[in-house]
Design a protein around this motif. Structure first.
Motif, short mmCIF file in Angstrom:
data_model
loop_
_atom_site.label_atom_id
_atom_site.label_comp_id
_atom_site.label_asym_id
_atom_site.label_seq_id
_atom_site.Cartn_x
_atom_site.Cartn_y
_atom_site.Cartn_z
N THR A 52 12.57 -55.41 62.60
CA THR A 52 11.26 -56.08 62.67
C THR A 52 10.14 -55.25 62.06
O THR A 52 9.00 -55.74 61.96
CB THR A 52 10.89 -56.40 64.13
OG1 THR A 52 10.65 -55.19 64.85
CG2 THR A 52 12.01 -57.19 64.81
N LEU A 53 10.41 -54.02 61.64
CA LEU A 53 9.37 -53.17 61.07
C LEU A 53 8.87 -53.77 59.76
O LEU A 53 9.65 -54.32 58.97
CB LEU A 53 9.90 -51.75 60.83
CG LEU A 53 10.30 -50.97 62.08
CD1 LEU A 53 10.93 -49.63 61.70
CD2 LEU A 53 9.11 -50.74 63.01
N GLU A 54 7.57 -53.62 59.52
CA GLU A 54 6.96 -54.28 58.36
C GLU A 54 6.41 -53.29 57.34
O GLU A 54 5.57 -53.64 56.52
CB GLU A 54 5.86 -55.23 58.82
CG GLU A 54 6.39 -56.36 59.71
CD GLU A 54 5.30 -57.31 60.16
OE1 GLU A 54 4.10 -56.97 59.98
OE2 GLU A 54 5.63 -58.38 60.71
N PHE A 55 6.87 -52.05 57.35
CA PHE A 55 6.39 -51.07 56.38
C PHE A 55 6.96 -51.40 55.00
O PHE A 55 8.10 -51.83 54.87
CB PHE A 55 6.81 -49.66 56.78
CG PHE A 55 6.30 -49.22 58.11
CD1 PHE A 55 4.94 -49.10 58.34
CD2 PHE A 55 7.17 -48.93 59.15
CE1 PHE A 55 4.45 -48.70 59.58
CE2 PHE A 55 6.70 -48.54 60.39
CZ PHE A 55 5.33 -48.42 60.60
N SER A 56 6.15 -51.18 53.99
CA SER A 56 6.63 -51.38 52.62
C SER A 56 7.55 -50.23 52.23
O SER A 56 7.55 -49.16 52.86
CB SER A 56 5.44 -51.44 51.65
OG SER A 56 4.76 -50.19 51.64
N GLN A 57 8.33 -50.43 51.19
CA GLN A 57 9.31 -49.43 50.77
C GLN A 57 8.67 -48.15 50.26
O GLN A 57 9.32 -47.10 50.21
CB GLN A 57 10.24 -50.03 49.71
CG GLN A 57 11.24 -51.03 50.26
CD GLN A 57 12.20 -50.41 51.27
OE1 GLN A 57 12.68 -49.30 51.08
NE2 GLN A 57 12.44 -51.11 52.37
N ASP A 58 7.41 -48.22 49.87
CA ASP A 58 6.76 -47.00 49.36
C ASP A 58 5.96 -46.27 50.45
O ASP A 58 5.28 -45.29 50.17
CB ASP A 58 5.87 -47.32 48.16
CG ASP A 58 4.77 -48.32 48.51
OD1 ASP A 58 4.77 -48.85 49.64
OD2 ASP A 58 3.92 -48.58 47.63
N THR A 59 6.05 -46.73 51.69
CA THR A 59 5.37 -46.04 52.79
C THR A 59 6.10 -44.75 53.11
O THR A 59 7.32 -44.77 53.34
CB THR A 59 5.31 -46.91 54.05
OG1 THR A 59 4.69 -48.15 53.75
CG2 THR A 59 4.55 -46.21 55.17
N PRO A 60 5.40 -43.61 53.14
CA PRO A 60 6.08 -42.36 53.54
C PRO A 60 6.37 -42.40 55.04
O PRO A 60 5.44 -42.46 55.86
CB PRO A 60 5.06 -41.26 53.19
CG PRO A 60 3.74 -41.96 53.13
CD PRO A 60 3.99 -43.38 52.74
N LEU A 61 7.63 -42.38 55.41
CA LEU A 61 8.05 -42.53 56.80
C LEU A 61 8.82 -41.29 57.27
O LEU A 61 9.58 -40.68 56.52
CB LEU A 61 8.95 -43.75 56.97
CG LEU A 61 8.35 -45.12 56.64
CD1 LEU A 61 9.43 -46.19 56.75
CD2 LEU A 61 7.18 -45.44 57.55
N ALA A 62 8.64 -40.95 58.55
CA ALA A 62 9.41 -39.88 59.19
C ALA A 62 9.72 -40.30 60.61
O ALA A 62 8.91 -40.99 61.25
CB ALA A 62 8.63 -38.57 59.18
N TYR A 63 10.87 -39.91 61.11
CA TYR A 63 11.22 -40.25 62.50
C TYR A 63 11.39 -38.98 63.33
O TYR A 63 11.73 -37.91 62.83
CB TYR A 63 12.49 -41.11 62.56
CG TYR A 63 13.75 -40.38 62.13
CD1 TYR A 63 14.46 -39.57 63.02
CD2 TYR A 63 14.23 -40.50 60.83
CE1 TYR A 63 15.60 -38.89 62.61
CE2 TYR A 63 15.37 -39.81 60.41
CZ TYR A 63 16.05 -39.02 61.32
OH TYR A 63 17.17 -38.34 60.91
N ILE A 64 11.16 -39.13 64.62
CA ILE A 64 11.46 -38.12 65.62
C ILE A 64 12.14 -38.86 66.78
O ILE A 64 12.13 -40.09 66.82
CB ILE A 64 10.20 -37.37 66.12
CG1 ILE A 64 9.13 -38.36 66.61
CG2 ILE A 64 9.65 -36.48 65.02
CD1 ILE A 64 7.90 -37.69 67.19
N THR A 65 12.74 -38.11 67.72
CA THR A 65 13.49 -38.78 68.78
C THR A 65 13.17 -38.20 70.15
O THR A 65 12.91 -37.00 70.29
CB THR A 65 15.02 -38.65 68.56
OG1 THR A 65 15.41 -37.28 68.73
CG2 THR A 65 15.43 -39.11 67.17
N GLN A 66 13.21 -39.07 71.14
CA GLN A 66 13.22 -38.64 72.54
C GLN A 66 14.45 -37.76 72.75
O GLN A 66 15.52 -38.03 72.22
CB GLN A 66 13.28 -39.87 73.43
CG GLN A 66 13.30 -39.61 74.93
CD GLN A 66 13.41 -40.91 75.71
OE1 GLN A 66 13.02 -41.97 75.22
NE2 GLN A 66 13.95 -40.84 76.91
N THR A 67 14.32 -36.71 73.55
CA THR A 67 15.40 -35.72 73.65
C THR A 67 16.57 -36.18 74.51
O THR A 67 17.66 -35.62 74.41
CB THR A 67 14.88 -34.40 74.24
OG1 THR A 67 14.43 -34.62 75.58
CG2 THR A 67 13.77 -33.81 73.39
#
Length: 309
Positions: free
Chosen positions: A149-164
Protein backbone atom coordinates in the motif's frame (compact mmCIF):
# COMPACT_ATOMS: atom_id res chain seq x y z
CA UNK A 1 7.16 -36.64 31.89
CA UNK A 2 10.26 -35.67 30.01
CA UNK A 3 11.08 -31.96 29.94
CA UNK A 4 13.59 -30.40 27.55
CA UNK A 5 14.79 -26.88 28.30
CA UNK A 6 15.80 -24.60 25.42
CA UNK A 7 19.21 -22.96 25.41
CA UNK A 8 19.41 -19.99 25.46
CA UNK A 9 16.24 -18.82 27.18
CA UNK A 10 15.15 -16.05 29.55
CA UNK A 11 16.92 -12.83 30.42
CA UNK A 12 19.07 -11.15 27.76
CA UNK A 13 21.87 -8.67 28.44
CA UNK A 14 19.59 -5.66 27.82
CA UNK A 15 17.05 -6.87 30.37
CA UNK A 16 19.77 -7.69 32.91
CA UNK A 17 21.11 -4.15 32.47
CA UNK A 18 17.65 -2.59 32.87
CA UNK A 19 16.75 -4.55 36.01
CA UNK A 20 20.19 -3.94 37.52
CA UNK A 21 19.75 -0.23 36.81
CA UNK A 22 16.59 -0.09 38.93
CA UNK A 23 18.02 -2.21 41.73
CA UNK A 24 21.27 -0.26 41.94
CA UNK A 25 19.41 3.07 41.77
CA UNK A 26 17.33 1.97 44.76
CA UNK A 27 20.51 0.95 46.58
CA UNK A 28 22.37 4.17 45.72
CA UNK A 29 19.61 6.76 46.01
CA UNK A 30 17.00 5.02 48.17
CA UNK A 31 13.31 4.53 47.50
CA UNK A 32 11.36 5.63 45.69
CA UNK A 33 12.83 5.78 42.21
CA UNK A 34 10.50 6.37 39.28
CA UNK A 35 10.46 4.25 36.12
CA UNK A 36 8.75 5.48 32.98
CA UNK A 37 6.76 2.54 31.64
CA UNK A 38 7.35 -1.03 32.83
CA UNK A 39 11.12 -1.52 32.91
CA UNK A 40 10.61 -4.73 30.90
CA UNK A 41 7.43 -6.54 29.86
CA UNK A 42 7.17 -9.05 32.69
CA UNK A 43 4.76 -8.59 35.55
CA UNK A 44 6.78 -10.70 37.99
CA UNK A 45 9.85 -8.51 37.44
CA UNK A 46 7.78 -5.33 37.75
CA UNK A 47 6.07 -6.45 40.97
CA UNK A 48 9.37 -7.51 42.51
CA UNK A 49 10.88 -4.10 41.79
CA UNK A 50 7.74 -2.33 42.98
CA UNK A 51 8.01 -4.15 46.29
CA UNK A 52 11.58 -2.85 46.62
CA UNK A 53 10.49 0.77 46.11
CA UNK A 54 10.24 1.38 42.36
CA UNK A 55 7.29 3.43 41.14
CA UNK A 56 6.13 2.84 37.57
CA UNK A 57 4.50 5.70 35.68
CA UNK A 58 3.38 6.30 32.11
CA UNK A 59 3.76 10.09 32.19
CA UNK A 60 6.65 12.14 33.56
CA UNK A 61 4.10 14.54 35.07
CA UNK A 62 3.55 11.82 37.69
CA UNK A 63 7.20 12.15 38.80
CA UNK A 64 8.04 14.65 41.57
CA UNK A 65 10.57 17.38 40.79
CA UNK A 66 14.23 16.35 41.13
CA UNK A 67 13.33 12.66 41.52
CA UNK A 68 15.47 9.82 40.20
CA UNK A 69 13.84 8.73 36.94
CA UNK A 70 14.66 5.67 34.85
CA UNK A 71 13.77 5.18 31.18
CA UNK A 72 12.76 1.61 30.40
CA UNK A 73 14.66 -0.82 28.16
CA UNK A 74 12.26 0.00 25.30
CA UNK A 75 13.56 3.57 24.94
CA UNK A 76 11.79 6.94 24.73
CA UNK A 77 11.46 9.78 22.25
CA UNK A 78 13.31 13.10 22.32
CA UNK A 79 10.25 14.88 23.67
CA UNK A 80 10.33 12.72 26.80
CA UNK A 81 14.07 13.29 27.19
CA UNK A 82 13.63 17.06 26.85
CA UNK A 83 10.72 17.10 29.30
CA UNK A 84 12.82 15.27 31.89
CA UNK A 85 15.69 17.73 31.39
CA UNK A 86 13.40 20.75 31.69
CA UNK A 87 11.95 19.42 34.94
CA UNK A 88 15.38 18.78 36.41
CA UNK A 89 14.84 15.05 36.86
CA UNK A 90 17.88 12.87 37.54
CA UNK A 91 17.65 10.50 34.58
CA UNK A 92 19.17 7.04 34.30
CA UNK A 93 18.66 5.79 30.76
CA UNK A 94 18.15 2.00 30.75
CA UNK A 95 17.33 1.89 27.02
CA UNK A 96 18.80 -1.32 25.60
CA UNK A 97 21.97 -0.45 23.65
CA UNK A 98 20.64 -2.42 20.67
CA UNK A 99 17.54 -0.20 20.63
CA UNK A 100 19.78 2.86 20.84
CA UNK A 101 21.63 1.49 17.80
CA UNK A 102 18.33 1.52 15.85
CA UNK A 103 17.70 5.13 16.97
CA UNK A 104 21.13 6.12 15.66
CA UNK A 105 20.57 4.33 12.35
CA UNK A 106 17.23 6.08 11.85
CA UNK A 107 18.65 9.52 12.61
CA UNK A 108 21.59 8.94 10.27
CA UNK A 109 19.34 7.89 7.40
CA UNK A 110 17.06 10.89 7.97
CA UNK A 111 20.05 13.27 8.09
CA UNK A 112 21.17 11.94 4.70
CA UNK A 113 17.79 12.75 3.18
CA UNK A 114 16.21 9.29 3.19
CA UNK A 115 12.54 8.66 3.88
CA UNK A 116 12.70 6.19 6.77
CA UNK A 117 10.45 3.12 6.96
CA UNK A 118 10.29 1.40 10.34
CA UNK A 119 9.34 -2.29 10.34
CA UNK A 120 7.54 -2.93 13.60
CA UNK A 121 4.38 -3.01 15.68
CA UNK A 122 2.88 0.50 15.67
CA UNK A 123 1.73 0.45 19.31
CA UNK A 124 4.83 -1.15 20.80
CA UNK A 125 6.75 1.13 23.23
CA UNK A 126 9.99 0.51 21.36
CA UNK A 127 8.46 1.68 18.08
CA UNK A 128 6.87 4.72 19.74
CA UNK A 129 10.23 5.66 21.26
CA UNK A 130 12.05 5.16 17.95
CA UNK A 131 9.56 7.37 16.12
CA UNK A 132 10.24 10.05 18.71
CA UNK A 133 13.99 9.84 18.14
CA UNK A 134 13.93 10.57 14.39
CA UNK A 135 13.42 14.26 13.49
CA UNK A 136 11.43 13.63 10.31
CA UNK A 137 8.28 11.68 9.34
CA UNK A 138 8.65 7.90 9.56
CA UNK A 139 6.29 5.33 8.03
CA UNK A 140 5.63 2.16 10.07
CA UNK A 141 4.88 -1.12 8.31
CA UNK A 142 4.35 -4.51 9.92
CA UNK A 143 3.35 -6.83 7.06
CA UNK A 144 4.01 -7.54 3.41
CA UNK A 145 0.46 -6.42 2.67
CA UNK A 146 1.20 -3.00 4.14
CA UNK A 147 4.28 -2.71 1.92
CA UNK A 148 1.97 -3.11 -1.07
CA UNK A 149 0.00 0.00 0.00
CA UNK A 150 3.02 2.34 0.13
CA UNK A 151 2.77 5.21 -2.34
CA UNK A 152 6.39 6.36 -2.65
CA UNK A 153 7.65 6.92 -6.17
CA UNK A 154 10.52 4.80 -7.46
CA UNK A 155 12.93 7.72 -7.26
CA UNK A 156 12.24 8.40 -3.56
CA UNK A 157 15.37 7.74 -1.47
CA UNK A 158 14.19 5.11 1.03
CA UNK A 159 15.81 3.41 4.02
CA UNK A 160 14.40 0.92 6.51
CA UNK A 161 15.12 0.13 10.14
CA UNK A 162 13.54 -2.56 12.33
CA UNK A 163 12.12 -3.10 15.78
CA UNK A 164 14.61 -5.31 17.62
CA UNK A 165 12.19 -7.93 18.99
CA UNK A 166 10.45 -9.12 15.82
CA UNK A 167 10.41 -12.56 14.25
CA UNK A 168 13.49 -12.86 12.07
CA UNK A 169 11.52 -14.72 9.38
CA UNK A 170 8.66 -12.21 9.33
CA UNK A 171 11.09 -9.30 9.16
CA UNK A 172 13.00 -10.97 6.34
CA UNK A 173 9.72 -11.31 4.41
CA UNK A 174 8.87 -7.62 4.87
CA UNK A 175 12.39 -6.53 3.90
CA UNK A 176 12.21 -8.73 0.78
CA UNK A 177 8.85 -7.19 -0.11
CA UNK A 178 10.32 -3.69 0.28
CA UNK A 179 13.31 -4.59 -1.91
CA UNK A 180 11.07 -6.06 -4.62
CA UNK A 181 8.92 -2.94 -4.71
CA UNK A 182 11.73 -0.43 -4.18
CA UNK A 183 15.04 -1.95 -5.38
CA UNK A 184 16.89 1.22 -4.41
CA UNK A 185 15.99 0.94 -0.70
CA UNK A 186 18.84 0.61 1.79
CA UNK A 187 18.93 -0.63 5.35
CA UNK A 188 20.78 -2.75 7.89
CA UNK A 189 21.09 -6.50 7.58
CA UNK A 190 18.30 -8.38 9.36
CA UNK A 191 21.09 -9.79 11.53
CA UNK A 192 20.83 -6.43 13.31
CA UNK A 193 17.67 -7.72 14.95
CA UNK A 194 18.59 -8.33 18.59
CA UNK A 195 21.08 -11.21 18.92
CA UNK A 196 19.14 -12.56 21.92
CA UNK A 197 15.86 -12.60 20.01
CA UNK A 198 17.51 -14.45 17.12
CA UNK A 199 19.15 -16.98 19.44
CA UNK A 200 15.89 -17.72 21.28
CA UNK A 201 14.00 -18.08 18.01
CA UNK A 202 16.60 -20.52 16.66
CA UNK A 203 16.47 -22.49 19.92
CA UNK A 204 12.66 -22.79 19.94
CA UNK A 205 12.69 -24.05 16.34
CA UNK A 206 15.16 -26.76 17.33
CA UNK A 207 13.18 -27.51 20.50
CA UNK A 208 9.96 -27.93 18.53
CA UNK A 209 11.49 -30.77 16.52
CA UNK A 210 11.91 -33.04 19.54
CA UNK A 211 8.90 -32.42 21.83
CA UNK A 212 5.12 -32.94 21.88
CA UNK A 213 4.18 -29.63 23.51
CA UNK A 214 5.97 -26.28 23.87
CA UNK A 215 5.46 -23.98 26.84
CA UNK A 216 6.78 -20.45 26.34
CA UNK A 217 7.12 -18.58 29.62
CA UNK A 218 6.56 -14.87 29.22
CA UNK A 219 4.10 -12.01 29.19
CA UNK A 220 1.47 -11.52 26.47
CA UNK A 221 2.76 -7.92 26.32
CA UNK A 222 6.26 -9.19 25.47
CA UNK A 223 6.65 -9.14 21.68
CA UNK A 224 9.55 -11.58 21.70
CA UNK A 225 7.67 -14.06 23.94
CA UNK A 226 4.61 -13.98 21.68
CA UNK A 227 6.87 -14.57 18.68
CA UNK A 228 8.44 -17.63 20.34
CA UNK A 229 4.99 -19.13 20.87
CA UNK A 230 4.04 -18.36 17.26
CA UNK A 231 7.21 -19.97 15.89
CA UNK A 232 6.58 -23.13 17.90
CA UNK A 233 2.93 -23.23 16.79
CA UNK A 234 3.99 -22.94 13.13
CA UNK A 235 5.63 -26.36 13.44
CA UNK A 236 2.21 -27.87 14.11
CA UNK A 237 2.58 -28.85 17.76
CA UNK A 238 0.49 -27.45 20.65
CA UNK A 239 2.20 -24.32 21.96
CA UNK A 240 1.16 -22.18 24.91
CA UNK A 241 2.29 -18.81 26.28
CA UNK A 242 2.13 -18.82 30.08
CA UNK A 243 3.24 -16.32 32.70
CA UNK A 244 4.16 -18.84 35.42
CA UNK A 245 3.34 -22.23 36.86
CA UNK A 246 -0.21 -21.26 37.85
CA UNK A 247 -1.12 -21.12 34.14
CA UNK A 248 -0.19 -24.75 33.43
CA UNK A 249 -3.21 -26.92 32.55
CA UNK A 250 -2.88 -30.66 33.12
CA UNK A 251 -5.15 -31.41 30.15
CA UNK A 252 -2.40 -30.10 27.85
CA UNK A 253 -0.16 -32.96 28.97
CA UNK A 254 0.00 -36.63 29.83
CA UNK A 255 2.59 -38.73 31.62
CA UNK A 256 4.08 -39.77 28.28
CA UNK A 257 4.49 -36.21 27.02
CA UNK A 258 7.82 -34.70 26.10
CA UNK A 259 7.48 -31.03 27.00
CA UNK A 260 9.69 -28.28 25.63
CA UNK A 261 10.17 -25.15 27.72
CA UNK A 262 11.63 -21.81 26.71
CA UNK A 263 11.30 -18.29 28.07
CA UNK A 264 11.18 -14.81 26.56
CA UNK A 265 14.06 -12.38 26.93
CA UNK A 266 12.30 -10.55 29.79
CA UNK A 267 11.43 -13.69 31.79
CA UNK A 268 13.45 -14.45 34.95
CA UNK A 269 14.75 -17.99 35.46
CA UNK A 270 12.69 -18.16 38.67
CA UNK A 271 9.58 -18.44 36.49
CA UNK A 272 11.09 -21.44 34.68
CA UNK A 273 11.59 -23.08 38.08
CA UNK A 274 8.01 -22.19 38.99
CA UNK A 275 6.70 -23.94 35.87
CA UNK A 276 8.88 -26.99 36.53
CA UNK A 277 7.46 -27.18 40.06
CA UNK A 278 3.93 -27.04 38.66
CA UNK A 279 4.70 -29.84 36.18
CA UNK A 280 6.26 -31.98 38.91
CA UNK A 281 2.94 -31.92 40.74
CA UNK A 282 1.35 -33.56 37.67
CA UNK A 283 3.97 -36.28 37.17
CA UNK A 284 7.62 -37.03 37.99
CA UNK A 285 9.98 -35.16 35.66
CA UNK A 286 13.03 -36.15 33.69
CA UNK A 287 14.74 -32.84 32.80
CA UNK A 288 17.24 -32.33 29.98
CA UNK A 289 18.90 -29.26 28.51
CA UNK A 290 18.91 -28.85 24.74
CA UNK A 291 22.41 -27.89 23.58
CA UNK A 292 22.48 -24.36 22.21
CA UNK A 293 24.41 -21.15 21.85
CA UNK A 294 25.90 -19.68 25.00
CA UNK A 295 25.62 -15.92 25.43
CA UNK A 296 28.38 -13.85 27.01
CA UNK A 297 27.16 -10.34 26.16
CA UNK A 298 27.34 -7.73 28.92
CA UNK A 299 26.25 -4.09 28.73
CA UNK A 300 27.68 -1.36 30.95
CA UNK A 301 25.23 0.31 33.32
CA UNK A 302 24.01 3.85 32.52
CA UNK A 303 26.02 6.90 33.50
CA UNK A 304 25.08 8.20 36.95
CA UNK A 305 25.33 4.91 38.82
CA UNK A 306 28.18 3.86 41.06
CA UNK A 307 28.77 0.27 39.96
CA UNK A 308 29.42 -2.42 42.51
CA UNK A 309 33.00 -3.64 42.81
Amino acid sequence: MKVILAQPRGFCAGVVRAVDTVEQALEQFGAPVYVRHEIVHNQHVVEDLRAKGARFVEDLNEVPANAVTIFSAHGVGKEVENNAHQRGLKVLDATCPLVTKVHNQGRQYAARGYQVILIGEPDHPEVIGTLGQIPSPVVVVQTEAQVATLEFSQDTPLAYITQTTLSVDDTHAVVDALKRRYPQIIGPDTRDICYAVQNRQTAVRELSQCVDVVLVIGSPQSANSVTLRDIAAETGIPSYLIADGSAVHSEWLNDQSTIGITAGASTPEAMVSDVLNALSRIAPLQIENLPGREEHVHFRLPDGLITRQ
